[in-house]
Design a protein around this motif. Structure first.
Motif, PDB file in Angstrom:
ATOM      1  N   VAL A 138       0.850  -1.196   0.000  1.00  0.00           N
ATOM      2  CA  VAL A 138       0.000   0.000   0.000  1.00  0.00           C
ATOM      3  C   VAL A 138       0.886   1.247   0.000  1.00  0.00           C
ATOM      4  O   VAL A 138       2.100   1.163  -0.057  1.00  0.00           O
ATOM      5  CB  VAL A 138      -0.966   0.004   1.198  1.00  0.00           C
ATOM      6  CG1 VAL A 138      -1.981  -1.130   1.070  1.00  0.00           C
ATOM      7  CG2 VAL A 138      -0.213  -0.118   2.521  1.00  0.00           C
ATOM      8  N   THR A 209      -5.694  -4.809   6.484  1.00  0.00           N
ATOM      9  CA  THR A 209      -5.460  -5.664   5.326  1.00  0.00           C
ATOM     10  C   THR A 209      -5.286  -7.114   5.769  1.00  0.00           C
ATOM     11  O   THR A 209      -4.997  -7.405   6.938  1.00  0.00           O
ATOM     12  CB  THR A 209      -4.223  -5.220   4.529  1.00  0.00           C
ATOM     13  OG1 THR A 209      -3.068  -5.274   5.385  1.00  0.00           O
ATOM     14  CG2 THR A 209      -4.401  -3.808   3.988  1.00  0.00           C
ATOM     15  N   ASN A 228     -10.179  -6.030   0.676  1.00  0.00           N
ATOM     16  CA  ASN A 228      -8.769  -5.965   1.071  1.00  0.00           C
ATOM     17  C   ASN A 228      -8.204  -4.588   0.747  1.00  0.00           C
ATOM     18  O   ASN A 228      -8.104  -3.743   1.637  1.00  0.00           O
ATOM     19  CB  ASN A 228      -7.956  -7.093   0.455  1.00  0.00           C
ATOM     20  CG  ASN A 228      -6.784  -7.503   1.331  1.00  0.00           C
ATOM     21  OD1 ASN A 228      -6.544  -6.893   2.367  1.00  0.00           O
ATOM     22  ND2 ASN A 228      -6.056  -8.536   0.930  1.00  0.00           N
ATOM     23  N   VAL A 229      -7.821  -4.328  -0.509  1.00  0.00           N
ATOM     24  CA  VAL A 229      -7.377  -2.977  -0.887  1.00  0.00           C
ATOM     25  C   VAL A 229      -8.023  -2.575  -2.206  1.00  0.00           C
ATOM     26  O   VAL A 229      -8.300  -3.416  -3.065  1.00  0.00           O
ATOM     27  CB  VAL A 229      -5.839  -2.884  -1.021  1.00  0.00           C
ATOM     28  CG1 VAL A 229      -5.155  -3.057   0.326  1.00  0.00           C
ATOM     29  CG2 VAL A 229      -5.304  -3.882  -2.049  1.00  0.00           C
ATOM     30  N   TRP A 230      -8.301  -1.280  -2.343  1.00  0.00           N
ATOM     31  CA  TRP A 230      -8.653  -0.737  -3.645  1.00  0.00           C
ATOM     32  C   TRP A 230      -7.493  -0.995  -4.605  1.00  0.00           C
ATOM     33  O   TRP A 230      -6.340  -1.130  -4.168  1.00  0.00           O
ATOM     34  CB  TRP A 230      -8.880   0.769  -3.559  1.00  0.00           C
ATOM     35  CG  TRP A 230     -10.192   1.207  -2.995  1.00  0.00           C
ATOM     36  CD1 TRP A 230     -10.447   1.587  -1.708  1.00  0.00           C
ATOM     37  CD2 TRP A 230     -11.431   1.371  -3.707  1.00  0.00           C
ATOM     38  NE1 TRP A 230     -11.757   1.959  -1.571  1.00  0.00           N
ATOM     39  CE2 TRP A 230     -12.390   1.838  -2.787  1.00  0.00           C
ATOM     40  CE3 TRP A 230     -11.809   1.167  -5.035  1.00  0.00           C
ATOM     41  CZ2 TRP A 230     -13.706   2.107  -3.145  1.00  0.00           C
ATOM     42  CZ3 TRP A 230     -13.121   1.430  -5.392  1.00  0.00           C
ATOM     43  CH2 TRP A 230     -14.056   1.890  -4.456  1.00  0.00           C
ATOM     44  N   GLU A 231      -7.774  -0.997  -5.914  1.00  0.00           N
ATOM     45  CA  GLU A 231      -6.712  -1.219  -6.891  1.00  0.00           C
ATOM     46  C   GLU A 231      -6.745  -0.147  -7.970  1.00  0.00           C
ATOM     47  O   GLU A 231      -7.813   0.204  -8.492  1.00  0.00           O
ATOM     48  CB  GLU A 231      -6.842  -2.614  -7.513  1.00  0.00           C
ATOM     49  CG  GLU A 231      -6.666  -3.716  -6.476  1.00  0.00           C
ATOM     50  CD  GLU A 231      -6.649  -5.110  -7.085  1.00  0.00           C
ATOM     51  OE1 GLU A 231      -6.444  -5.234  -8.311  1.00  0.00           O
ATOM     52  OE2 GLU A 231      -6.830  -6.086  -6.331  1.00  0.00           O
ATOM     53  N   SER A 279     -12.333  -1.901  -0.481  1.00  0.00           N
ATOM     54  CA  SER A 279     -11.249  -2.262   0.445  1.00  0.00           C
ATOM     55  C   SER A 279     -11.818  -2.750   1.769  1.00  0.00           C
ATOM     56  O   SER A 279     -13.038  -2.859   1.943  1.00  0.00           O
ATOM     57  CB  SER A 279     -10.336  -1.055   0.697  1.00  0.00           C
ATOM     58  OG  SER A 279     -10.916  -0.165   1.658  1.00  0.00           O
ATOM     59  N   HIS A 280     -10.928  -3.003   2.706  1.00  0.00           N
ATOM     60  CA  HIS A 280     -11.349  -3.435   4.044  1.00  0.00           C
ATOM     61  C   HIS A 280     -12.087  -2.332   4.801  1.00  0.00           C
ATOM     62  O   HIS A 280     -12.631  -2.587   5.881  1.00  0.00           O
ATOM     63  CB  HIS A 280     -10.137  -3.902   4.856  1.00  0.00           C
ATOM     64  CG  HIS A 280      -9.111  -2.829   5.078  1.00  0.00           C
ATOM     65  ND1 HIS A 280      -8.107  -2.567   4.176  1.00  0.00           N
ATOM     66  CD2 HIS A 280      -8.931  -1.951   6.091  1.00  0.00           C
ATOM     67  CE1 HIS A 280      -7.349  -1.582   4.628  1.00  0.00           C
ATOM     68  NE2 HIS A 280      -7.833  -1.197   5.784  1.00  0.00           N
ATOM     69  N   TYR A 290     -17.905  -2.814  -2.742  1.00  0.00           N
ATOM     70  CA  TYR A 290     -17.256  -4.130  -2.803  1.00  0.00           C
ATOM     71  C   TYR A 290     -17.921  -4.964  -3.882  1.00  0.00           C
ATOM     72  O   TYR A 290     -18.355  -6.097  -3.647  1.00  0.00           O
ATOM     73  CB  TYR A 290     -17.324  -4.828  -1.438  1.00  0.00           C
ATOM     74  CG  TYR A 290     -18.561  -4.508  -0.621  1.00  0.00           C
ATOM     75  CD1 TYR A 290     -19.832  -4.896  -1.041  1.00  0.00           C
ATOM     76  CD2 TYR A 290     -18.443  -3.808   0.572  1.00  0.00           C
ATOM     77  CE1 TYR A 290     -20.951  -4.599  -0.304  1.00  0.00           C
ATOM     78  CE2 TYR A 290     -19.566  -3.502   1.331  1.00  0.00           C
ATOM     79  CZ  TYR A 290     -20.822  -3.909   0.888  1.00  0.00           C
ATOM     80  OH  TYR A 290     -21.937  -3.599   1.630  1.00  0.00           O
ATOM     81  N   ASN A 306      -5.021   1.943   2.211  1.00  0.00           N
ATOM     82  CA  ASN A 306      -5.974   0.917   1.730  1.00  0.00           C
ATOM     83  C   ASN A 306      -6.011   0.842   0.211  1.00  0.00           C
ATOM     84  O   ASN A 306      -7.013   0.437  -0.368  1.00  0.00           O
ATOM     85  CB  ASN A 306      -7.375   1.188   2.268  1.00  0.00           C
ATOM     86  CG  ASN A 306      -8.030   2.416   1.638  1.00  0.00           C
ATOM     87  OD1 ASN A 306      -7.348   3.359   1.236  1.00  0.00           O
ATOM     88  ND2 ASN A 306      -9.353   2.414   1.569  1.00  0.00           N
TER      89      ASN A 306
END
Length: 327
Positions: A138, A209, A228-231, A279-280, A290, A306
């Protein structure tokens, strides 16, 4: 730095082949920026099975000597920089005092610019990415992601590629795994349970995470496409354009840099890329992003705790950097 000892590496063992096809991109019944849902065709491509991890990024840094934006002293007055501190750092989620209530209209209550926060220290000084090598890396700004892709012989996925892969063959489904958010009460992605931002029950087993691959893969065998995480994606942010005529849009590449602004903050001149996956920190009471169709604009100069990424390889496209990276 124009070359890399990693440049000869393209398709790697932890990548998955996604056959090309046509699907319904976006959604008409969720957030307005996802509409209209429209048919899109993408050629086949390889994609990372999971987000780039701390271990992966450490290997990259050791091979290239690359330093991320969060590790460099920000220019005085630069957007996102703490001008008074004038020290390297990044944005970290810090849960506010629960007694103050949710107050979801004020992001500054839970985001802090933390000096010393970077990919090596995801929670700020005293934290260590080395202790969580299998978690997504991150605190990477767009320039960091683009550099990783170029120097490893890969590309950052377009929004259309990313969403096609995330759907896992379930065209039109709400989630990457179907229509129900959980399966018999079992959580299928790392998201927020409870009232964001003041209560996280961690019913899915994680507060922050999680290691990649903990939650079930989608139909293509891809992990953590949701939560989990944005991309990052390579596309400049713009509204969805409906197709003209009868045919699906082929291999779209998003908007243009000059027009990639956040409509909620028109005064901010920093251009924005499209983020995908949630993300989380995504919760039902705040951010129901999500889902594969969900999207969000994000300033290219800003890194957070994140936000991560994964890469693709397109057959027949040399590793020359991303066409969408510079304009």
């Amino acid at each position: 730095m124009t070359t890399s000892p990693l440049a000869a590496s393209t398709v790697t063992a932890d990548m998955v082949w996604i056959p090309g096809g046509t699907y319904l991109m976006g959604a008409d019944d969720q957030y307005p920026e996802e509409a209209p849902a429209h048919p899109v065709t993408v050629p086949g491509f390889w994609i990372d099975r999971h987000p780039v991890t701390n271990r992966d990024f450490d290997d990259f840094v050791r091979a290239t000597g690359y330093r991320t934006l969060a590790e460099r002293t920000p220019e005085r007055g630069a957007p996102g920089a703490a001008a008074a501190l004038h020290v390297p750092g990044s944005a970290v989620f810090v849960a506010p005092d629960p007694s103050a209530g949710a107050h979801l209209d004020d992001l500054s209550r839970w985001w802090r610019y933390v000096p010393g926060a970077d990919w090596r220290h995801p929670g700020g000084p005293g934290s260590s990415a080395a202790a969580i090598p299998d978690h997504p890396v991150v605190h990477l700004a767009w320039a960091d992601v683009a550099a990783f892709a170029m120097l490893t012989g890969k590309h950052v996925p377009t929004e259309a590629e990313w969403e096609f892969a995330a759907r896992g063959g379930l065209d039109g489904a709400t989630y990457a795994w179907g229509e129900e958010f959980t399966a018999d009460g079992v959580h299928l992605a790392n998201t927020w349970q409870g009232e964001f931002p003041v209560e996280n029950t961690a019913a899915d087993g994680f507060v922050g995470t999680s290691p990649v691959g903990v939650f079930p893969p989608n139909g293509h065998g891809l992990y953590d496409m949701i939560g989990n995480v944005w991309e990052w994606t390579a596309d400049w942010y713009a509204g969805h354009e409906p197709p003209r005529g009868c045919c699906a849009v082929r291999d779209p590449r998003g908007g243009h840099q000059a027009g990639s602004r956040d409509a909620a903050h028109p005064e901010d001149p920093v251009p924005r890329k499209v983020l995908k996956g949630g993300s989380h920190l995504c919760a039902p009471n705040y951010c129901r992003r999500y889902r594969p169709a969900a999207r969000m604009p994000h300033a290219v100069d800003t890194s957070t705790s994140n936000l991560g990424f994964r890469c693709v390889v397109r057959p027949g496209h040399p590793a020359e950097g991303d066409r969408a990276a510079t304009g």
